[in-house]
Design an enzyme around this catalytic site. Structure first.
Site, PDB file in Angstrom:
ATOM      1  N   LYS A 140      66.488  82.856  40.946  1.00  0.00           N
ATOM      2  CA  LYS A 140      66.095  82.148  41.976  1.00  0.00           C
ATOM      3  C   LYS A 140      66.219  80.844  42.148  1.00  0.00           C
ATOM      4  O   LYS A 140      65.929  80.072  41.620  1.00  0.00           O
ATOM      5  CB  LYS A 140      64.712  82.564  42.467  1.00  0.00           C
ATOM      6  CG  LYS A 140      63.942  81.795  43.597  1.00  0.00           C
ATOM      7  CD  LYS A 140      62.696  82.407  43.801  1.00  0.00           C
ATOM      8  CE  LYS A 140      61.919  81.600  45.120  1.00  0.00           C
ATOM      9  NZ  LYS A 140      60.749  81.936  45.411  1.00  0.00           N
ATOM     10  N   LYS A 188      68.665  85.589  44.499  1.00  0.00           N
ATOM     11  CA  LYS A 188      68.164  84.880  45.812  1.00  0.00           C
ATOM     12  C   LYS A 188      68.531  83.376  45.733  1.00  0.00           C
ATOM     13  O   LYS A 188      68.293  82.658  44.914  1.00  0.00           O
ATOM     14  CB  LYS A 188      66.721  85.206  45.596  1.00  0.00           C
ATOM     15  CG  LYS A 188      65.757  84.521  46.645  1.00  0.00           C
ATOM     16  CD  LYS A 188      64.651  84.667  46.542  1.00  0.00           C
ATOM     17  CE  LYS A 188      63.923  83.902  47.651  1.00  0.00           C
ATOM     18  NZ  LYS A 188      62.468  83.790  47.672  1.00  0.00           N
TER      19      LYS A 188
HETATM   20  C1  PBG Z   1      57.501  82.488  47.408  1.00  0.00           C
HETATM   21  C2  PBG Z   1      58.632  82.875  47.918  1.00  0.00           C
HETATM   22  C3  PBG Z   1      59.672  82.083  48.871  1.00  0.00           C
HETATM   23  C4  PBG Z   1      60.685  83.078  49.402  1.00  0.00           C
HETATM   24  C5  PBG Z   1      60.237  84.151  48.920  1.00  0.00           C
HETATM   25  N1  PBG Z   1      58.958  84.166  48.010  1.00  0.00           N
HETATM   26  C6  PBG Z   1      59.602  80.717  49.014  1.00  0.00           C
HETATM   27  C7  PBG Z   1      60.007  79.562  48.458  1.00  0.00           C
HETATM   28  O1  PBG Z   1      60.238  79.953  47.041  1.00  0.00           O
HETATM   29  O2  PBG Z   1      59.910  78.301  48.791  1.00  0.00           O
HETATM   30  C8  PBG Z   1      61.643  82.796  50.332  1.00  0.00           C
HETATM   31  C9  PBG Z   1      62.079  83.862  51.011  1.00  0.00           C
HETATM   32  C10 PBG Z   1      62.889  83.415  52.044  1.00  0.00           C
HETATM   33  O3  PBG Z   1      63.337  82.353  52.436  1.00  0.00           O
HETATM   34  O4  PBG Z   1      63.424  84.360  53.231  1.00  0.00           O
HETATM   35  N2  PBG Z   1      57.688  81.360  46.462  1.00  0.00           N
END
Ligand code: PBG
Length: 309
Positions: free
Chosen positions: A179, A232
């Site tokens: 991520k 992601k």
């Molecule tokens: C929580 C989380 C996030 C997303 C999924 N879980 C936001 C982040 O990490 O700031 C992003 C999902 C999206 O942008 O659709 N940590």
């Protein structure tokens, strides 16, 4: 003949529909930066999921928008928390639905970070028990899969141990393994009210420039007990979707994130692109890159298009 020779086929069964749930009844709040996406109270969530199931969607991913936040994210692991309520309701109403919960603390922390903050820094190890407790409370509510998105090191093992010790060895872990610290999450943070109030997430989310590190994160999470791994965002990271697919045997999931969704929606609203064509092409590309499952806010629309709607 073209159809007969098509190598990659997008299917409804491989889509995961992300949804935002908030407290209350008959409450539907539009997310301004994500046209077509709403924060729903549990009763309306049931209606939305019902509509998705009718289109053949098999799985949802739940995000909670809690009423209260604090420095310990206590509403994240409250058995009466909003996600826990929603999971119980959905599993009672749709027993066959695969309910996946996002396990993170940012929506529940007053400072908006994904971990415990001490002296202005993220305390990785102090965060692990809170994540494990959150995952356990989702499992107790009936979640089929828990999906940690916090990016703390060691959280998959902490969650696996906690689940197993408490009799939930059947609950799977979908790890947000690779991520990246991405500007593509901007609209999500409006939807979930989870933007950090100071600093950014670069000390725990990955540098977009790093490829080998992504593979290392994936392998580490599998070693710790992840059942599925995620890359992601999706579109700017398709090389990694392919590389991860070729490097591991477990299911690979790609998250077509909020910013990717909003860009398409904005351009389509202007009449600059054909939404349906753009979305189908994009998701086919993600699948061709190697994703077994795709998390996308377009899921319900795509399902209806694939079903001939
Ligand atoms: C929580 C989380 C996030 C997303 C999924 N879980 C936001 C982040 O990490 O700031 C992003 C999902 C999206 O942008 O659709 N940590």
């Amino acid at each position: 003949m073209r159809d007969m020779l098509q190598e990659t086929r997008l299917t409804v069964q491989n889509l995961i529909y992300p949804l935002f749930v908030q407290e209350g009844a008959a409450r539907r709040e539009a997310v301004a930066s994500m046209p077509g996406v709403y924060r729903l109270s549990p009763d309306l969530l049931v209606e939305e999921v019902d509509a998705a199931c009718r289109q053949g969607i098999l799985a949802v991913l739940l995000f909670g928008v809690p009423e209260t936040k604090d420095e310990a994210a206590s509403s994240a692991y409250d058995d009466q928390g909003i996600v826990q309520q929603a999971v119980r309701l959905l599993k009672a109403r749709f027993p066959e639905l695969v309910v996946i919960t996002d396990v993170c603390l940012c929506e529940y922390m007053s400072h908006g970070h994904c971990g415990v903050v001490r002296d202005g820094r993220i305390d990785n190890d102090a965060t692990l028990p809170l994540l494990a407790q959150t995952a356990l409370s989702h499992a107790k509510a009936g979640a089929d899969i828990v999906a940690p998105s916090d990016m703390m090191d060691g959280r998959v093992r902490a969650i696996r141990d906690k689940l197993d010790f408490n009799g939930f060895s059947g609950v799977a872990i979908l790890s947000y393994a690779a991520k990246f610290a991405s500007a593509f999450y901007g609209p999500f943070r409006e939807a979930a009210g989870s933007a950090p109030v100071f600093g950014d997430r670069r000390t725990y989310q990955m540098n977009p420039a790093n490829r080998r590190e992504a593979l290392q994160e994936v392998l580490a999470d599998l070693e710790e007990g992840a059942d599925m791994v995620m890359v992601k965002p999706a579109m700017a990271y398709l090389d990694l979707v392919r590389e991860v697919r070729d490097s591991v045997l477990c299911p690979v999931v790609a998250y077509n994130v909020s910013g990717e969704y909003s860009l398409v929606k904005a351009a389509a609203a202007q009449g600059w692109v054909d939404e349906r064509q753009i979305v189908l092409e994009t998701l086919t590309g993600i699948k061709r890159a190697g994703a077994d499952l795709i998390i996308t806010y377009h899921a319900k629309d795509v399902a209806s298009w694939l079903n001939g709607g």
